[in-house]
Design a protein around this motif. Structure first.
Motif, PDB file in Angstrom:
ATOM      1  N   PHE A   8       0.816  -1.218   0.000  1.00  0.00           N
ATOM      2  CA  PHE A   8       0.000   0.000   0.000  1.00  0.00           C
ATOM      3  C   PHE A   8       0.850   1.268   0.000  1.00  0.00           C
ATOM      4  CE2 PHE A   8       0.679  -1.366   4.334  1.00  0.00           C
ATOM      5  CZ  PHE A   8       1.147  -0.221   4.942  1.00  0.00           C
ATOM      6  N   ILE A   9       2.150   1.143   0.300  1.00  0.00           N
ATOM      7  CA  ILE A   9       3.037   2.306   0.249  1.00  0.00           C
ATOM      8  C   ILE A   9       3.375   2.543  -1.215  1.00  0.00           C
ATOM      9  CG2 ILE A   9       5.264   3.276   0.927  1.00  0.00           C
ATOM     10  CD1 ILE A   9       5.190   1.471   3.401  1.00  0.00           C
ATOM     11  N   PRO A  10       3.052   3.714  -1.752  1.00  0.00           N
ATOM     12  CA  PRO A  10       3.293   3.941  -3.180  1.00  0.00           C
ATOM     13  C   PRO A  10       4.745   3.676  -3.556  1.00  0.00           C
ATOM     14  CG  PRO A  10       2.045   5.759  -2.229  1.00  0.00           C
ATOM     15  CD  PRO A  10       2.484   4.885  -1.085  1.00  0.00           C
ATOM     16  N   GLY A  11       4.915   2.996  -4.678  1.00  0.00           N
ATOM     17  CA  GLY A  11       6.257   2.705  -5.165  1.00  0.00           C
ATOM     18  C   GLY A  11       6.744   3.811  -6.075  1.00  0.00           C
ATOM     19  N   LEU A  12       7.782   3.528  -6.792  1.00  0.00           N
ATOM     20  CA  LEU A  12       8.353   4.520  -7.698  1.00  0.00           C
ATOM     21  C   LEU A  12       7.673   4.414  -9.054  1.00  0.00           C
ATOM     22  CD1 LEU A  12      12.118   4.176  -6.796  1.00  0.00           C
ATOM     23  CD2 LEU A  12      10.470   5.829  -5.962  1.00  0.00           C
ATOM     24  N   HIS A  13       6.962   5.422  -9.400  1.00  0.00           N
ATOM     25  CA  HIS A  13       6.319   5.505 -10.710  1.00  0.00           C
ATOM     26  C   HIS A  13       6.146   6.971 -11.022  1.00  0.00           C
ATOM     27  CE1 HIS A  13       2.680   6.541  -8.499  1.00  0.00           C
ATOM     28  NE2 HIS A  13       2.920   5.505  -7.739  1.00  0.00           N
ATOM     29  N   PRO A  14       6.095   7.302 -12.303  1.00  0.00           N
ATOM     30  CA  PRO A  14       5.930   8.723 -12.628  1.00  0.00           C
ATOM     31  C   PRO A  14       4.590   9.254 -12.128  1.00  0.00           C
ATOM     32  CG  PRO A  14       5.884   7.364 -14.621  1.00  0.00           C
ATOM     33  CD  PRO A  14       6.189   6.455 -13.461  1.00  0.00           C
ATOM     34  N   ILE A  15       4.634  10.385 -11.485  1.00  0.00           N
ATOM     35  CA  ILE A  15       3.420  11.030 -10.980  1.00  0.00           C
ATOM     36  C   ILE A  15       3.151  12.202 -11.910  1.00  0.00           C
ATOM     37  CG2 ILE A  15       2.410  12.242  -9.024  1.00  0.00           C
ATOM     38  CD1 ILE A  15       4.445  10.726  -7.251  1.00  0.00           C
ATOM     39  N   LEU A  16       2.070  12.134 -12.679  1.00  0.00           N
ATOM     40  CA  LEU A  16       1.903  13.073 -13.773  1.00  0.00           C
ATOM     41  C   LEU A  16       0.971  14.239 -13.492  1.00  0.00           C
ATOM     42  CD1 LEU A  16       1.711  10.413 -16.603  1.00  0.00           C
ATOM     43  CD2 LEU A  16       3.683  11.744 -15.886  1.00  0.00           C
ATOM     44  N   SER A  17       0.108  14.121 -12.521  1.00  0.00           N
ATOM     45  CA  SER A  17      -0.874  15.189 -12.313  1.00  0.00           C
ATOM     46  C   SER A  17      -0.833  15.695 -10.870  1.00  0.00           C
ATOM     47  CB  SER A  17      -2.281  14.667 -12.621  1.00  0.00           C
ATOM     48  OG  SER A  17      -2.652  13.700 -11.650  1.00  0.00           O
TER      49      SER A  17
END
Length: 147
Positions: free
Chosen positions: A41-50
């Motif tokens: 549930f802890i957000p991983g590494l991914h592009p955050i676009l908005s």
């Protein structure tokens, strides 16, 4: 308040949070990509676009950090609250309305997973992933993110 000032303040606060994370020396011992059972549930590494996605991601981190037993992360959790306020100002300047995420449901696995150790794996993973997410947000702010 000029929007450029808000954007500059946002970037400065992100850099401050990253510095605070770096000052908690044990965060260097775990990779942000490391998979730890029960911490999905802890957000991983991914592009955050908005802006909306940034706010949602920070809300999850804020919730995780405030649930940890360590005192180390309380200032960072407060900083995330302030950072989210700045993101809301940026969104408002673009006529975006970010959904209220303050009442997020705490993942049920959270209570069972978080242990009362001083430097828990959960803290290290959360801070390491948060640091990566903040770096992503910093880069996105340079390209003027969408709502």
């Amino acid at each position: 308040v000029p929007i450029q000032k808000v954007q500059d303040d946002t970037k400065t606060l992100i850099k401050t949070i990253v510095t605070r994370i770096n000052d908690i020396s044990h965060t260097q011992s775990v990779s942000a990509k490391q998979r730890v059972t029960g911490l999905d549930f802890i957000p991983g590494l991914h592009p955050i676009l908005s802006l909306s996605k940034m706010d949602q991601t920070l809300a999850v981190y804020q919730q995780v950090l405030t649930s940890l037993p360590s005192q180390n992360v309380l200032q960072i959790a407060d900083d995330l609250e302030n950072l989210r306020d700045l993101l809301h100002l940026l969104a408002f300047s673009k006529s975006c309305s970010l959904p209220q995420t303050s009442g997020l449901q705490k993942p049920e696995s959270l209570d069972g997973v978080l242990e009362a150790s001083l430097y828990s794996t959960e803290e290290v993973v959360a801070l390491s992933r948060l640091q990566g997410s903040l770096q992503d947000i910093l880069q996105q702010l340079d390209v003027s993110p969408e709502c």
